[in-house]
Design a protein around this motif. Structure first.
Motif, PDB file in Angstrom:
ATOM      1  N   THR A  98     -13.433  33.469  64.449  1.00 33.31           N
ATOM      2  CA  THR A  98     -12.070  33.396  63.456  1.00 33.31           C
ATOM      3  C   THR A  98     -11.715  31.930  63.023  1.00 33.31           C
ATOM      4  O   THR A  98     -12.419  30.874  63.426  1.00 33.31           O
ATOM      5  N   PRO A  99     -10.681  31.881  62.158  1.00 33.22           N
ATOM      6  CA  PRO A  99     -10.291  30.501  61.812  1.00 33.22           C
ATOM      7  C   PRO A  99     -10.003  29.650  62.958  1.00 33.22           C
ATOM      8  O   PRO A  99     -10.332  28.418  62.812  1.00 33.22           O
ATOM      9  N   SER A 100      -9.321  30.120  63.767  1.00 35.13           N
ATOM     10  CA  SER A 100      -8.880  29.480  65.025  1.00 35.13           C
ATOM     11  C   SER A 100      -9.945  28.813  65.677  1.00 35.13           C
ATOM     12  O   SER A 100     -10.081  27.876  66.167  1.00 35.13           O
ATOM     13  N   ASP A 101     -11.116  29.788  66.056  1.00 34.09           N
ATOM     14  CA  ASP A 101     -12.239  29.305  66.483  1.00 34.09           C
ATOM     15  C   ASP A 101     -12.923  28.107  65.891  1.00 34.09           C
ATOM     16  O   ASP A 101     -13.353  27.041  66.618  1.00 34.09           O
ATOM     17  N   ILE A 102     -12.898  28.287  64.624  1.00 38.36           N
ATOM     18  CA  ILE A 102     -13.678  27.131  63.757  1.00 38.36           C
ATOM     19  C   ILE A 102     -12.872  26.006  63.843  1.00 38.36           C
ATOM     20  O   ILE A 102     -13.540  24.815  64.049  1.00 38.36           O
ATOM     21  N   ALA A 103     -11.444  26.028  63.667  1.00 35.64           N
ATOM     22  CA  ALA A 103     -10.809  24.824  63.848  1.00 35.64           C
ATOM     23  C   ALA A 103     -10.992  24.243  65.094  1.00 35.64           C
ATOM     24  O   ALA A 103     -10.979  22.809  65.030  1.00 35.64           O
ATOM     25  N   THR A 104     -10.955  24.843  66.179  1.00 30.52           N
ATOM     26  CA  THR A 104     -10.968  24.355  67.591  1.00 30.52           C
ATOM     27  C   THR A 104     -12.272  23.863  67.758  1.00 30.52           C
ATOM     28  O   THR A 104     -12.440  22.514  68.077  1.00 30.52           O
ATOM     29  N   ALA A 105     -13.427  24.288  67.376  1.00 27.66           N
ATOM     30  CA  ALA A 105     -14.729  23.557  67.513  1.00 27.66           C
ATOM     31  C   ALA A 105     -14.751  22.176  66.874  1.00 27.66           C
ATOM     32  O   ALA A 105     -15.279  21.349  67.359  1.00 27.66           O
ATOM     33  N   ALA A 106     -14.484  22.196  65.514  1.00 26.68           N
ATOM     34  CA  ALA A 106     -14.404  21.154  64.860  1.00 26.68           C
ATOM     35  C   ALA A 106     -13.637  20.112  65.273  1.00 26.68           C
ATOM     36  O   ALA A 106     -14.053  18.916  65.338  1.00 26.68           O
ATOM     37  N   GLY A 107     -12.409  20.380  65.571  1.00 24.07           N
ATOM     38  CA  GLY A 107     -11.089  19.587  65.945  1.00 24.07           C
ATOM     39  C   GLY A 107     -11.654  18.990  67.421  1.00 24.07           C
ATOM     40  O   GLY A 107     -11.271  17.574  67.591  1.00 24.07           O
ATOM     41  N   ARG A 108     -12.236  19.635  68.276  1.00 27.05           N
ATOM     42  CA  ARG A 108     -12.581  19.157  69.462  1.00 27.05           C
ATOM     43  C   ARG A 108     -13.622  17.958  69.634  1.00 27.05           C
ATOM     44  O   ARG A 108     -13.617  16.772  70.066  1.00 27.05           O
ATOM     45  N   TRP A 109     -14.631  18.191  68.546  1.00 20.53           N
ATOM     46  CA  TRP A 109     -15.536  17.162  68.315  1.00 20.53           C
ATOM     47  C   TRP A 109     -14.945  15.822  67.690  1.00 20.53           C
ATOM     48  O   TRP A 109     -15.667  14.739  67.734  1.00 20.53           O
ATOM     49  N   LEU A 110     -14.232  15.996  66.719  1.00 14.93           N
ATOM     50  CA  LEU A 110     -13.366  15.314  65.989  1.00 14.93           C
ATOM     51  C   LEU A 110     -12.722  14.181  66.961  1.00 14.93           C
ATOM     52  O   LEU A 110     -12.874  12.796  67.009  1.00 14.93           O
ATOM     53  N   LEU A 111     -12.143  14.784  67.789  1.00 14.74           N
ATOM     54  CA  LEU A 111     -11.345  13.936  68.925  1.00 14.74           C
ATOM     55  C   LEU A 111     -12.388  13.284  69.892  1.00 14.74           C
ATOM     56  O   LEU A 111     -12.192  11.922  70.173  1.00 14.74           O
ATOM     57  N   ILE A 112     -13.281  14.145  70.162  1.00  8.24           N
ATOM     58  CA  ILE A 112     -14.194  13.394  71.209  1.00  8.24           C
ATOM     59  C   ILE A 112     -14.855  12.053  70.434  1.00  8.24           C
ATOM     60  O   ILE A 112     -15.177  11.093  71.074  1.00  8.24           O
ATOM     61  N   ALA A 113     -15.389  12.339  69.349  1.00  9.18           N
ATOM     62  CA  ALA A 113     -16.006  11.275  68.728  1.00  9.18           C
ATOM     63  C   ALA A 113     -15.060   9.899  68.414  1.00  9.18           C
ATOM     64  O   ALA A 113     -15.459   8.805  68.590  1.00  9.18           O
ATOM     65  N   VAL A 114     -14.021  10.166  67.921  1.00 10.25           N
ATOM     66  CA  VAL A 114     -12.909   9.428  67.675  1.00 10.25           C
ATOM     67  C   VAL A 114     -12.663   8.391  68.987  1.00 10.25           C
ATOM     68  O   VAL A 114     -12.650   7.097  68.901  1.00 10.25           O
ATOM     69  N   LEU A 115     -12.467   9.231  70.003  1.00 10.11           N
ATOM     70  CA  LEU A 115     -12.050   8.519  71.305  1.00 10.11           C
ATOM     71  C   LEU A 115     -13.176   7.674  71.917  1.00 10.11           C
ATOM     72  O   LEU A 115     -12.837   6.610  72.341  1.00 10.11           O
ATOM     73  N   SER A 116     -14.492   8.464  71.649  1.00 17.18           N
ATOM     74  CA  SER A 116     -15.689   7.511  72.273  1.00 17.18           C
ATOM     75  C   SER A 116     -16.009   6.383  71.254  1.00 17.18           C
ATOM     76  O   SER A 116     -16.099   5.253  72.057  1.00 17.18           O
ATOM     77  N   ALA A 117     -15.933   6.456  69.994  1.00 17.90           N
ATOM     78  CA  ALA A 117     -15.880   5.320  69.066  1.00 17.90           C
ATOM     79  C   ALA A 117     -15.048   4.249  69.495  1.00 17.90           C
ATOM     80  O   ALA A 117     -15.423   2.999  69.461  1.00 17.90           O
ATOM     81  N   TRP A 118     -13.865   4.553  69.646  1.00 20.48           N
ATOM     82  CA  TRP A 118     -13.005   3.451  70.194  1.00 20.48           C
ATOM     83  C   TRP A 118     -13.223   2.968  71.498  1.00 20.48           C
ATOM     84  O   TRP A 118     -13.081   1.662  71.483  1.00 20.48           O
TER      85      TRP A 118
END
Length: 344
Positions: A98-118
């Motif tokens: 579903t759109p919410s599944d897609i948004a969740t999967a993409a959003g969590r990796w965006l968050l993980i990558a930003v936090l880790s890169a910081w």
């Protein structure tokens, strides 16, 4: 895929560098890395290795780790999130997300990558030793992946996030650990020569084929053992399909008891092959229409032990051998082969 990777790479650099972007040497390098790593994430994400229902290993960790270590935080976040978004969009019809599944999967990796890169940026500014930084960021990403992935998977699998975390740690740690090790080597090489990242495509393909082969061997062994169990059932006209019925009854009992998690797979696998030891029982005893003699009964009663010994030869199925060995024990201690009683 390539067009999407180009667009997302350009967007990542544009956001990071601000409006009125003029690509200098560093900006161009970030752009090319973002494009390459986004494409690598998508390519790896389209070929997952399924471990069990709703849980799979995807060899995206190397490019995601490289993006975190080599790119600025916003670029890394958009590269990781954008790559996962492309994967989800390209497989939406196949997976039924579903759109919410897609948004969740993409959003969590965006968050993980930003936090880790910081964290990478802060560690570099603090002068943290390189080995500590490489291992620390890998550990941070792994923990974030496990925790956020568990909360993503739990609603789909009807299991608690804590149980899903346990399954993910047990089933995916080896594959993830190997990927992070390769990622560290790739990052070390890229710091010297960024173009060297392209040389890691072949090792990643070899790792993918190795894990895929191991999973296929596991599944093939499982089907072989189930086939042997069915063959045993067919030898006895009075118990045809017995193992399958026991498995179905076990499934219903587990559901009524509200038991979930990896224990369910273990119990159902053991139920499916619980009588496999009968393959070593002679037909004259297995199909004898009259009462067995004491010696014949001793041989017949040895089938749980025989089954456990057979399963012990297969490492992936050895966890269920105790269930197979003791499936004829009784609460009053009058069962066999070990005469266990109560909760022993």
């Amino acid at each position: 895929m390539v067009v999407g990777a180009l667009a997302l790479g350009a967007l990542a650099v544009a956001v990071a560098e601000g409006p009125g972007l003029t690509l200098d040497a560093a900006g161009l390098q970030h752009y090319l890395l973002a494009v390459f790593l986004t494409a690598a994430v998508v390519a790896a994400g389209l070929s997952p290795i399924h471990i069990r229902h709703n849980i799979k290993v995807i060899l995206t960790t190397v490019p995601l780790y490289a993006a975190t270590m080599l790119l600025p935080p916003l670029v890394a976040g958009l590269t990781a999130g954008g790559g996962v978004l492309l994967i989800e969009l390209l497989t939406r019809t196949q997976r039924g997300n579903t759109p919410s599944d897609i948004a969740t999967a993409a959003g969590r990796w965006l968050l993980i990558a930003v936090l880790s890169a910081w964290a990478v940026r802060d560690a570099s500014e603090a002068g943290l030793p390189m080995p500590v930084m490489l291992i620390g960021i890998a550990a941070l990403m792994f923990c974030c992946d496990i925790v956020t992935g568990a909360f993503e998977i739990a609603p789909m699998s009807n299991e608690t996030p804590w149980r899903v975390m346990g399954v993910l740690v047990r089933e995916a740690s080896l594959a993830e650990g190997v990927q992070y090790m390769i990622g560290m080597l790739a990052v070390l090489a890229a710091w010297q020569h960024p173009w060297s990242l392209a040389l890691w495509v072949l090792p990643l393909c070899i790792v993918y084929q190795s894990f895929k082969y191991a999973k296929e061997m596991h599944d093939g062994t499982g089907k072989l053992l189930e086939g042997l169990a069915d063959a045993v059932d067919l030898r006895d006209p009075y118990t045809g399909g017995h193992s399958r019925r026991v498995t179905e009854l076990s499934k219903h009992i587990l559901r009524e008891m509200n038991i979930s998690g990896p224990e369910v797979d273990l119990i159902l696998s053991a139920a499916r092959v619980h009588d496999i030891g009968k393959i070593g029982i002679p037909d004259r005893i297995l199909n004898k229409p009259t009462q067995l003699t004491p010696e014949e009964k001793r041989i017949m009663d040895s089938h749980p032990q025989r089954g456990a010994e057979l399963l012990a030869r297969y490492r992936d199925f050895s966890r269920g051998m105790e269930i197979v060995r003791h499936h004829h024990e009784r609460w009053d201690g009058k069962g066999y082969p070990d005469g266990l009683s109560g909760a022993e």
